[in-house]
Scaffold this motif. Sequence first.
Motif, short mmCIF file in Angstrom:
data_model
loop_
_atom_site.label_atom_id
_atom_site.label_comp_id
_atom_site.label_asym_id
_atom_site.label_seq_id
_atom_site.Cartn_x
_atom_site.Cartn_y
_atom_site.Cartn_z
N ALA B 33 28.67 38.21 43.81
CA ALA B 33 27.74 39.29 44.17
C ALA B 33 26.53 38.71 44.90
CB ALA B 33 27.32 40.05 42.92
N LEU B 34 26.04 37.56 44.46
CA LEU B 34 24.91 36.92 45.14
C LEU B 34 25.33 36.42 46.52
CD1 LEU B 34 23.36 34.89 42.19
CD2 LEU B 34 22.31 36.82 43.37
N TYR B 35 26.58 36.04 46.66
CA TYR B 35 27.08 35.59 47.95
C TYR B 35 27.28 36.76 48.91
CZ TYR B 35 28.11 30.85 46.19
OH TYR B 35 28.04 29.58 45.67
N GLY B 36 27.17 37.97 48.42
CA GLY B 36 27.28 39.13 49.30
C GLY B 36 28.54 39.96 49.11
N VAL B 37 29.38 39.56 48.17
CA VAL B 37 30.57 40.36 47.89
C VAL B 37 30.14 41.65 47.19
CG1 VAL B 37 32.76 40.44 46.66
CG2 VAL B 37 32.00 38.30 47.71
N ARG B 38 30.69 42.77 47.62
CA ARG B 38 30.30 44.05 47.04
C ARG B 38 31.46 44.93 46.65
NH1 ARG B 38 25.11 46.45 50.30
NH2 ARG B 38 23.64 44.78 49.75
N ARG B 39 32.60 44.70 47.26
CA ARG B 39 33.69 45.64 47.06
C ARG B 39 34.76 45.11 46.13
NH1 ARG B 39 34.16 47.40 53.26
NH2 ARG B 39 36.35 47.59 52.67
N TYR B 40 35.29 46.04 45.35
CA TYR B 40 36.31 45.74 44.36
C TYR B 40 37.39 44.81 44.91
CZ TYR B 40 39.92 46.78 40.87
OH TYR B 40 40.87 46.69 39.90
N ASN B 41 37.92 45.19 46.04
CA ASN B 41 39.03 44.42 46.58
C ASN B 41 38.60 43.01 47.02
OD1 ASN B 41 41.72 45.24 46.67
ND2 ASN B 41 41.73 44.87 48.87
N ASP B 42 37.38 42.88 47.46
CA ASP B 42 36.91 41.55 47.87
C ASP B 42 36.73 40.64 46.66
OD1 ASP B 42 36.95 42.33 50.49
OD2 ASP B 42 34.80 42.76 50.63
N PHE B 43 36.16 41.17 45.58
CA PHE B 43 36.10 40.39 44.34
C PHE B 43 37.52 39.97 43.94
CE2 PHE B 43 32.05 42.79 43.66
CZ PHE B 43 31.22 41.73 43.39
N LEU B 44 38.41 40.92 44.03
CA LEU B 44 39.78 40.70 43.57
C LEU B 44 40.45 39.53 44.29
CD1 LEU B 44 41.57 42.26 41.51
CD2 LEU B 44 42.65 43.34 43.47
N VAL B 45 40.42 39.56 45.61
CA VAL B 45 41.14 38.53 46.34
C VAL B 45 40.38 37.20 46.32
CG1 VAL B 45 42.29 40.18 47.83
CG2 VAL B 45 40.13 39.16 48.58
N HIS B 46 39.06 37.25 46.27
CA HIS B 46 38.30 36.00 46.30
C HIS B 46 38.37 35.27 44.97
CE1 HIS B 46 34.43 33.57 46.78
NE2 HIS B 46 35.31 33.06 47.61
N LEU B 47 38.34 36.03 43.88
CA LEU B 47 38.34 35.39 42.56
C LEU B 47 39.75 35.12 42.04
CD1 LEU B 47 35.49 37.47 40.85
CD2 LEU B 47 35.39 35.08 41.53
N GLY B 48 40.72 35.90 42.49
CA GLY B 48 42.05 35.78 41.90
C GLY B 48 42.06 36.21 40.44
N ILE B 49 41.26 37.20 40.14
CA ILE B 49 41.09 37.70 38.78
C ILE B 49 42.05 38.87 38.55
CG2 ILE B 49 39.25 39.22 39.64
CD1 ILE B 49 37.81 39.00 37.04
N PRO B 50 42.59 39.03 37.36
CA PRO B 50 43.43 40.21 37.10
C PRO B 50 42.62 41.50 37.28
CG PRO B 50 43.70 38.57 35.37
CD PRO B 50 42.57 38.10 36.23
N ARG B 51 43.27 42.51 37.80
CA ARG B 51 42.57 43.76 38.11
C ARG B 51 41.90 44.36 36.89
NH1 ARG B 51 45.15 45.26 43.08
NH2 ARG B 51 44.06 47.25 43.10
N ALA B 52 42.61 44.36 35.77
CA ALA B 52 42.05 44.98 34.57
C ALA B 52 40.78 44.26 34.12
CB ALA B 52 43.08 44.98 33.44
N VAL B 53 40.79 42.93 34.22
CA VAL B 53 39.63 42.16 33.82
C VAL B 53 38.46 42.43 34.76
CG1 VAL B 53 38.72 39.84 33.41
CG2 VAL B 53 41.07 40.40 32.77
N LEU B 54 38.76 42.48 36.06
CA LEU B 54 37.69 42.76 37.03
C LEU B 54 37.05 44.12 36.75
CD1 LEU B 54 36.01 42.16 39.52
CD2 LEU B 54 37.86 43.11 40.92
N ALA B 55 37.88 45.13 36.54
CA ALA B 55 37.34 46.47 36.26
C ALA B 55 36.44 46.43 35.03
CB ALA B 55 38.50 47.45 36.05
N SER B 56 36.90 45.73 34.00
CA SER B 56 36.11 45.63 32.77
C SER B 56 34.79 44.91 33.00
CB SER B 56 36.96 44.92 31.71
OG SER B 56 36.15 44.31 30.75
N ARG B 57 34.81 43.81 33.77
CA ARG B 57 33.59 43.04 34.01
C ARG B 57 32.60 43.82 34.87
NH1 ARG B 57 35.89 41.04 30.62
NH2 ARG B 57 36.32 38.83 30.23
#
Lengths: 175, 175
Positions: B33-57
């Motif tokens: 988020a500090l690097y400028g990521v704002r969108r769900y899908n961008d977090f998803l592909v950049h972090l390689g995080i499971p979708r459910a975990v991302l939604a929860s976080r």
Amino acid sequence: MALGKDYATQECSIAGALEIVGERWTLLVVRDALYGVRRYNDFLVHLGIPRAVLASRLQALTAEGILEKRRYQESPPRDEYVVTDRGIALWPTLRSLGRWGREHLGEARLRYFRHATCGTELGPYGECATCGTVVPVPDVEMVPGPGLDPDPADPVSRALLKPRRLLEPIDTRHA
Amino acid sequence: MALGKDYATQECSIAGALEIVGERWTLLVVRDALYGVRRYNDFLVHLGIPRAVLASRLQALTAEGILEKRRYQESPPRDEYVVTDRGIALWPTLRSLGRWGREHLGEARLRYFRHATCGTELGPYGECATCGTVVPVPDVEMVPGPGLDPDPADPVSRALLKPRRLLEPIDTRHA
DNA sequence: CAACTCGGTTCAATGAATGAACCTAAGGTG
DNA sequence: CACCTTAGGTTCATTCATTGAACCGAGTTG
């Protein structure tokens, strides 16, 4: 979390650091080690951590060179875990995390950190405004604040009620 | 971890902070988020995080006032997550964690952080030696270092190959 | 010899993380 | 219109980590 299969693709030293110290309980173990906790049982009662998890974290931190396992008596054989330079280097991180917690979670002043040689309270990053230097960790004095329980149950918390320097070993036998 | 039943007995603002940001993935989401990521899908592909975990976080960070959910288009309805002042205040912590990671885990220089207005590389705590001030987060420029993969797979990593300021929103459509 | 301390290990039960599949609403293409 | 795609999720079964209680062994104290 420490198996390289997790944050490994991140190309980021923050992710790398979190691989090592990002697991549950780990940073609190390091915090206690900086506060002077050294013995298994003291970590146990002060943190309220399950024994199996503590054993696992101490082993991992030792393997990473953040703590050092050291025999302090032969009979019965007893080991203590002493924080290394690599662990001491985590102090600025813990300090800034603690400041964030206090400022943004509205916590009462629980502890003050001062420059032991001049008494000045530390700045946001552990520096001394009077001396104009970053205070070496052994020269940081930890002073209990007003928000602290005056009569805690465990001997480690009781020992931490007196002002003391970081890294100074805690002796729970006379607490 | 965020239910008050865990580190709650710690009487410590470090433990309080870890209650909020100490869960797995959470600090990496804040970093992005500090690097400028704002969108769900961008977090998803950049972090390689499971979708459910991302939604929860994202939900937890929004509830804690570290991110703010904001509609950026109506049709189709799309929301973005923007880091708040409370989240920006975590920058010194992330900065010192990253420094520790690089210095103690022997990582190559992946990114440099400079004072955008004068070009000086940031000191250990995010200060500018030339200007003698702590650099405000929007004035921090992030510059890719030699250790970085020159042709990463995901569009967020590609966007981060160019020098850019912290907080500046990433647009993955033209990456 | 009995009880206790320290520093663990083992185990069953619970809870969280994971990855795949699915869903919805809207837009774009042929 | 039929079909595919994108963004932003939810649901689900499997795997993995955490938890708390019980147990253990060496050594020491009463």
